[in-house]
Design an enzyme around this catalytic site. Structure first.
Site, PDB file in Angstrom:
ATOM      1  N   SER A 125     -11.445  87.458  11.504  1.00  0.00           N
ATOM      2  CA  SER A 125     -10.230  87.741  12.271  1.00  0.00           C
ATOM      3  C   SER A 125      -9.724  89.146  12.004  1.00  0.00           C
ATOM      4  O   SER A 125      -9.921  89.701  10.925  1.00  0.00           O
ATOM      5  CB  SER A 125      -9.150  86.718  11.869  1.00  0.00           C
ATOM      6  OG  SER A 125      -7.902  87.097  12.393  1.00  0.00           O
ATOM      7  N   TYR A 150      -4.240  82.138   4.784  1.00  0.00           N
ATOM      8  CA  TYR A 150      -5.237  81.999   5.857  1.00  0.00           C
ATOM      9  C   TYR A 150      -6.029  83.301   5.985  1.00  0.00           C
ATOM     10  O   TYR A 150      -7.264  83.303   5.930  1.00  0.00           O
ATOM     11  CB  TYR A 150      -4.571  81.668   7.205  1.00  0.00           C
ATOM     12  CG  TYR A 150      -5.471  81.988   8.357  1.00  0.00           C
ATOM     13  CD1 TYR A 150      -5.281  83.144   9.111  1.00  0.00           C
ATOM     14  CD2 TYR A 150      -6.558  81.179   8.641  1.00  0.00           C
ATOM     15  CE1 TYR A 150      -6.155  83.470  10.131  1.00  0.00           C
ATOM     16  CE2 TYR A 150      -7.430  81.502   9.663  1.00  0.00           C
ATOM     17  CZ  TYR A 150      -7.228  82.655  10.398  1.00  0.00           C
ATOM     18  OH  TYR A 150      -8.092  82.981  11.400  1.00  0.00           O
ATOM     19  N   LYS A 154     -10.251  84.471   5.107  1.00  0.00           N
ATOM     20  CA  LYS A 154     -11.216  85.200   5.954  1.00  0.00           C
ATOM     21  C   LYS A 154     -11.779  86.395   5.175  1.00  0.00           C
ATOM     22  O   LYS A 154     -12.976  86.677   5.217  1.00  0.00           O
ATOM     23  CB  LYS A 154     -10.527  85.687   7.242  1.00  0.00           C
ATOM     24  CG  LYS A 154     -10.150  84.572   8.210  1.00  0.00           C
ATOM     25  CD  LYS A 154     -11.371  83.769   8.635  1.00  0.00           C
ATOM     26  CE  LYS A 154     -11.017  82.635   9.583  1.00  0.00           C
ATOM     27  NZ  LYS A 154     -12.205  81.813   9.946  1.00  0.00           N
ATOM     28  N   LEU A 200       1.246  82.543  21.178  1.00  0.00           N
ATOM     29  CA  LEU A 200       2.056  82.927  22.332  1.00  0.00           C
ATOM     30  C   LEU A 200       1.644  82.235  23.624  1.00  0.00           C
ATOM     31  O   LEU A 200       2.471  81.600  24.295  1.00  0.00           O
ATOM     32  CB  LEU A 200       1.983  84.455  22.540  1.00  0.00           C
ATOM     33  CG  LEU A 200       2.731  84.990  23.772  1.00  0.00           C
ATOM     34  CD1 LEU A 200       4.233  84.765  23.630  1.00  0.00           C
ATOM     35  CD2 LEU A 200       2.427  86.470  23.974  1.00  0.00           C
TER      36      LEU A 200
END
Ligand code: WQD
Length: 338
Positions: A125, A150, A154, A200
């Site tokens: 990410s 989180y 990654k 979103l």
């Protein structure tokens, strides 16, 4: 060759299974169904005419992972999506994230390490960059201290893969996603957020269809054109295709290094208000929203430099933000039977 897709019933995973099947790969999916449903298998079959093999496995169970690779001896290609991915939840419950996201990665790699050669695509990410100094963001941008457990999983995951690559036949591609949005144009699969959406676009479509009262826009005092945060919204189908291209690159031994990194975005940044305006245009729906305080942990802007993905990986996003928002809206209407 059978390809394992972990988290293959999830949002990006299911779209990737479709694109793998579209080019003739034989797929087996592992999913623990903690954030997806078996019905997604029917959605995949409705698109491709083929239902992938499916194994309900919690990848935190080491023996279950071992047993899987005994049963599926011909799996040497893995696309690893399975992970917990809610930023806020990871702050509340970090050990859940370290156990799940790191544990499952280690157990998968332990099995692949036993093979002469294997291909491993890792779902990473753009959060690894934090608030990058320079826009657009290249793969050489410094990895900044993670903003959440989180994001840290990654970063740690990428480091684990690099270390293992040095002592094994595992060739890997790390794909750093920007913001995945949209749904398959057939509307047979799409995003199914459980509970109140954190992201979103699902919040926009749920507001437009009447499940949510009003969208809160988190801050309008950022140093951007209209004061709202800027992100690189990439259509999930484009993102899925990038995974197939990356896997094929490893199979064809075109990779220049044992571990390669690519940013996956459109190269264009859009603000929250621009996304709202685009949604209103493509859906014909007026969106009820209000500006509220900033959300902790949000970076001001993040959009990708796509040069490396375009020129080295040989992949380029083709679908637009409007395409993504239109498909997300069609999907929301279908899911709610409207
Ligand atoms: C986008 C913009 C919000 C919701 C996260 C993860 C990232 C990846 C994608 C997993 C921001 C604003 C949002 C709302 C809003 N996930 N917003 N109201 O935070 O860029 O990235 O999801 O890999 O790792 O960090 O995505 O969709 O949450 O937010 O105003 O109700 O929309 O402030 O500016 P984000 P997002």
């Amino acid at each position: 060759m059978k390809i394992l897709v972990t988290g293959g019933l999830g949002f990006i995973g299911s779209h990737t299974v479709v694109e793998l099947q579209n080019v003739g790969f034989d797929v087996v999916v592992i999913d623990d169904l903690s954030n997806s449903s078996l019905d997604v298998l029917n959605g995949i079959e409705a698109i491709t005419g083929k239902k992938p093999d499916f194994e309900k496995i919690d990848l935190r169970e080491k023996q279950a992972v071992k047993d899987f690779f005994v049963k599926y001896t011909d799996v040497t290609g893995v696309i690893h999506f399975a992970a917990s991915k809610a930023v806020g939840e990871s702050v509340e419950n970090p050990l859940l994230y370290y156990e799940n996201n790191i544990g499952s990665l280690v157990y998968l790699l332990q099995e692949l390490q036993k093979k002469q050669e294997s291909h491993f695509i890792f779902s990473s990410s753009c959060t690894v960059y934090g608030q990058a100094e320079k826009m657009p963001i290249t793969e050489e941008a410094p990895i900044q201290g993670a903003m959440s457990p989180y994001g840290n999983t990654k970063q740690i995951g990428e480091e684990i893969i690099k270390d293992v690559a040095k002592v094994s036949g595992i060739n890997s591609v790390l794909l750093r996603y920007f913001n995945p949005v949209g749904a398959h144009p057939s509307v047979n699969i799409g995003e199914l957020p459980l509970g109140v959406p954190l992201n979103l676009v699902p919040f926009i479509t749920q507001t437009a269809i009447g499940i949510r009262e009003q969208l809160s826009v988190f801050g309008s005092d950022y140093q951007t054109t209209d004061g709202t945060c800027v992100r690189d919204y990439i259509h999930v189908v484009d993102l899925a295709k990038a995974h197939v291209t990356a896997l094929q690159r490893l199979i064809d031994k075109k990779n220049a290094e044992k571990v390669e990194v690519f940013n996956l975005g459109t190269g264009t940044g859009n603000s929250v208000l621009e996304v709202i305006n685009a949604f209103e245009k493509v859906s014909g729906q007026k969106l009820n929203y209000k500006i509220v305080d900033r959300r902790a942990g949000d970076v001001t802007e993040a959009y990708a430099d796509t040069t490396k993905a375009n020129n080295i990986l040989g992949w380029k996003a083709e679908l637009s933000l409007d395409d993504a928002l239109a498909s997300a809206w069609k999907w929301e209407q279908k899911v709610r039977g409207k």
